[in-house]
Motif scaffolding. Structure first.
Motif, mmCIF file in Angstrom:
data_model
loop_
_atom_site.group_PDB
_atom_site.id
_atom_site.type_symbol
_atom_site.label_atom_id
_atom_site.label_comp_id
_atom_site.label_asym_id
_atom_site.label_seq_id
_atom_site.Cartn_x
_atom_site.Cartn_y
_atom_site.Cartn_z
ATOM 1 N N TYR A 1 0.813 -1.212 0.000
ATOM 2 C CA TYR A 1 0.000 0.000 0.000
ATOM 3 C C TYR A 1 0.851 1.268 0.000
ATOM 4 N N PHE A 2 2.092 1.172 0.505
ATOM 5 C CA PHE A 2 2.957 2.351 0.562
ATOM 6 C C PHE A 2 3.716 2.562 -0.750
ATOM 7 N N LEU A 3 3.857 1.521 -1.569
ATOM 8 C CA LEU A 3 4.650 1.620 -2.794
ATOM 9 C C LEU A 3 4.223 2.751 -3.726
ATOM 10 N N PRO A 4 2.908 3.006 -3.931
ATOM 11 C CA PRO A 4 2.553 4.124 -4.821
ATOM 12 C C PRO A 4 3.147 5.458 -4.401
ATOM 13 N N ALA A 5 3.360 5.654 -3.086
ATOM 14 C CA ALA A 5 3.875 6.940 -2.610
ATOM 15 C C ALA A 5 5.319 7.171 -3.017
ATOM 16 N N VAL A 6 6.074 6.099 -3.299
ATOM 17 C CA VAL A 6 7.472 6.253 -3.703
ATOM 18 C C VAL A 6 7.636 6.159 -5.216
ATOM 19 N N THR A 7 6.516 6.021 -5.924
ATOM 20 C CA THR A 7 6.566 6.022 -7.381
ATOM 21 C C THR A 7 6.747 7.451 -7.883
ATOM 22 N N MET A 8 7.552 7.628 -8.891
ATOM 23 C CA MET A 8 7.789 8.971 -9.431
ATOM 24 C C MET A 8 6.488 9.561 -9.958
ATOM 25 N N LEU A 9 6.289 10.848 -9.686
ATOM 26 C CA LEU A 9 5.048 11.516 -10.056
ATOM 27 C C LEU A 9 4.782 11.432 -11.555
ATOM 28 N N VAL A 10 5.794 11.734 -12.338
ATOM 29 C CA VAL A 10 5.612 11.721 -13.794
ATOM 30 C C VAL A 10 5.350 10.301 -14.277
ATOM 31 N N ALA A 11 6.052 9.328 -13.714
ATOM 32 C CA ALA A 11 5.911 7.936 -14.157
ATOM 33 C C ALA A 11 4.489 7.432 -13.934
ATOM 34 N N TYR A 12 3.962 7.635 -12.742
ATOM 35 C CA TYR A 12 2.619 7.115 -12.500
ATOM 36 C C TYR A 12 1.554 7.907 -13.258
ATOM 37 N N SER A 13 1.813 9.198 -13.495
ATOM 38 C CA SER A 13 0.865 9.981 -14.298
ATOM 39 C C SER A 13 0.821 9.475 -15.736
ATOM 40 N N VAL A 14 1.981 9.117 -16.283
ATOM 41 C CA VAL A 14 2.022 8.555 -17.637
ATOM 42 C C VAL A 14 1.278 7.223 -17.690
ATOM 43 N N VAL A 15 1.453 6.403 -16.651
ATOM 44 C CA VAL A 15 0.747 5.120 -16.597
ATOM 45 C C VAL A 15 -0.761 5.349 -16.595
ATOM 46 N N PHE A 16 -1.238 6.292 -15.793
ATOM 47 C CA PHE A 16 -2.675 6.582 -15.760
ATOM 48 C C PHE A 16 -3.147 7.142 -17.105
ATOM 49 N N ARG A 17 -2.319 7.920 -17.762
ATOM 50 C CA ARG A 17 -2.702 8.457 -19.071
ATOM 51 C C ARG A 17 -2.887 7.320 -20.080
ATOM 52 N N VAL A 18 -2.014 6.312 -20.011
ATOM 53 C CA VAL A 18 -2.136 5.160 -20.912
ATOM 54 C C VAL A 18 -3.368 4.333 -20.554
ATOM 55 N N LEU A 19 -3.596 4.132 -19.254
ATOM 56 C CA LEU A 19 -4.743 3.334 -18.820
ATOM 57 C C LEU A 19 -6.069 3.983 -19.206
ATOM 58 N N LEU A 20 -6.119 5.319 -19.198
ATOM 59 C CA LEU A 20 -7.373 6.039 -19.412
ATOM 60 C C LEU A 20 -7.539 6.553 -20.835
ATOM 61 N N LYS A 21 -6.715 6.089 -21.755
ATOM 62 C CA LYS A 21 -6.887 6.476 -23.160
ATOM 63 C C LYS A 21 -8.287 6.105 -23.648
ATOM 64 N N THR A 22 -8.860 6.988 -24.452
ATOM 65 C CA THR A 22 -10.202 6.713 -24.962
ATOM 66 C C THR A 22 -10.191 5.523 -25.908
ATOM 67 N N ASP A 23 -9.203 5.474 -26.785
ATOM 68 C CA ASP A 23 -9.105 4.377 -27.750
ATOM 69 C C ASP A 23 -8.002 3.416 -27.309
ATOM 70 N N GLY A 24 -8.405 2.253 -26.866
ATOM 71 C CA GLY A 24 -7.432 1.224 -26.531
ATOM 72 C C GLY A 24 -6.937 1.241 -25.113
ATOM 73 N N GLY A 25 -7.436 2.153 -24.280
ATOM 74 C CA GLY A 25 -7.025 2.172 -22.887
ATOM 75 C C GLY A 25 -7.572 0.968 -22.135
#
Length: 310
Positions: free
Chosen positions: A127-151
Motif C-alpha cells: 500500500y505504501f509503494l505508490p507513494a514512492v513512485t515517481m510523479l511523472v511515471a505514475y501519471s504517464v501510466v494513468f494516461r495510458v490506462l485512461l486512453k479513450t481508444d485502446g485504454g
C-alpha cells in the motif's frame, strides 16, 4: 626583590590572558564556522529568491526593461478568469479528494492493525509503494490506462457491455480521473501514518471498552478516533497543501484541459512564467498561492485542531 617577583608574575599573567583570548574567540566562532556553509546556502537559495520573487511581483517587463508597476499584477489577477477557474478546480478537488482519501486511509489503517491479519508487513509495503513512485511515471501510466481508444479501463468497460468513456477529454471525467490518480498514490502513504498513530494506543483501552460493553464500531468512534485526532489533522493539512500545489498529475494527464477544467494555480503559474515568460505576474501568482495555503492551513489548525476535551 619582591617588586621583581610581582612584575614577573604580572607579566606572565598578561601573556597568559593574551594567549587565552584567541583560544576563547576560536571557541566562540566554532559553531559559526560549521553553520556557515548551511547558512550561506539558505541565504542564496531560499532567502534571496524569496525576497527577489516578492519584489518581482510588483514589476513587469516592458520593452525589454523591468518596470515597477506596484500592485498592478495583483489587480490583474482579480479579473483573470483562468486564475479563478484554477482556484475553483482546486477547491472542488480539495473538497472531494481529501475527505475520500483520508477516509480510505483510515479504513486501511484499521484493517492493517488487526492482530489476526497475516502478512501484515507485505500489505503495508504494497500500500505504501505508490507513494514512492515517481510523479511523472505514475501519471504517464494513468494516461495510458485512461486512453479513450485502446485504454485498459475502457477495454474492461466494453468487456462487461458498457460504453467507452472519454476520460481525459471531457471536463467532468477529466476531473474524476485526476482525483482518482491522486487518491491512488497518496492513500497508502496516509494509511501508514495513521497506522503508526493506531499502534501507539494501548490494547488495554480496547479491553476496557469491551468490558464496558462497547462494540467494535463504538470503540473506534468513541475511543480510538478522538486519540487519532492529531494524526488525522496532520494528514489532512499535508494533503491539503499537496492538493493546493498540484502540478505534475494534471500537467501530464490533461495539460490543464479540457477547457481549463483541470487547471490548477501552480500549473497556471508554470504556463504564465515559462510559456508566456511573464515572470512578474507569475511571481504574484506564487505569492497568492502561498497566502492561500497559509490561510487554509491556519483554518484547519484553528477549527479542527482544538482539544476535544476542553
Amino acid at each position: 626583590m619582591a617588586v621583581d617577583v610581582t612584575e614577573r608574575e604580572t607579566g606572565a599573567g598578561t601573556a597568559a590572558r593574551a594567549g587565552a583570548a584567541p583560544r576563547r574567540w576560536w571557541r566562540r566562532s566554532t559553531p559559526w564556522i560549521f553553520a556557515g556553509p548551511a547558512a550561506a546556502l539558505l541565504v542564496f537559495f531560499f532567502a534571496y529568491p524569496l525576497v527577489a520573487g516578492f519584489y518581482q511581483s510588483f514589476t513587469a517587463d516592458r520593452d525589454g526593461a523591468t518596470t515597477w508597476v506596484g500592485i498592478a499584477q495583483y489587480r490583474r489577477m482579480m479579473s483573470d478568469p483562468v486564475f479563478w477557474a484554477a482556484l475553483r478546480n482546486t477547491g472542488l478537488i480539495l473538497i472531494v479528494q481529501v475527505p475520500v482519501m483520508i477516509g480510505l486511509a483510515l479504513l486501511l489503517a484499521f484493517g492493517l492493525n488487526q492482530s489476526w491479519l497475516r502478512f501484515r508487513s507485505t500489505f503495508r509495503i504494497a500500500y505504501f509503494l505508490p507513494a514512492v513512485t515517481m510523479l511523472v511515471a505514475y501519471s504517464v501510466v494513468f494516461r495510458v490506462l485512461l486512453k479513450t481508444d485502446g485504454g485498459l479501463v475502457n477495454q474492461m468497460l466494453t468487456a462487461v457491455g458498457l460504453s467507452e468513456i472519454d476520460w481525459l477529454n471531457s471536463p467532468g471525467w477529466a476531473r474524476l480521473a485526476l482525483i482518482g490518480s491522486i487518491t491512488w498514490r497518496w492513500t497508502g502513504y496516509n494509511a501508514v501514518i495513521l497506522l503508526a498513530g493506531l499502534q501507539t494506543i494501548g490494547r488495554e483501552q480496547y479491553e476496557a471498552a469491551a468490558i464496558d460493553g462497547a462494540g467494535a464500531v463504538t470503540t473506534y468512534l468513541r475511543v480510538i478516533l478522538p486519540q487519532l485526532r492529531p494524526v488525522i489533522l496532520f494528514c489532512s493539512v499535508t494533503s491539503t497543501i499537496g492538493t493546493l500545489q498540484l502540478f505534475d498529475e494534471n500537467y501530464v494527464l490533461t495539460g490543464g484541459g479540457p477547457g481549463n477544467a483541470t487547471m490548477t494555480p501552480v500549473l497556471y503559474l508554470y504556463k504564465v512564467g515559462f510559456e508566456q515568460l511573464d515572470f512578474g505576474y507569475a511571481a504574484a501568482l506564487a505569492w497568492v498561492i502561498v497566502v492561500v495555503i497559509g490561510l487554509i492551513s491556519y483554518a484547519q489548525f484553528r477549527f479542527f485542531g482544538r482539544d476535544s476535551s476542553r
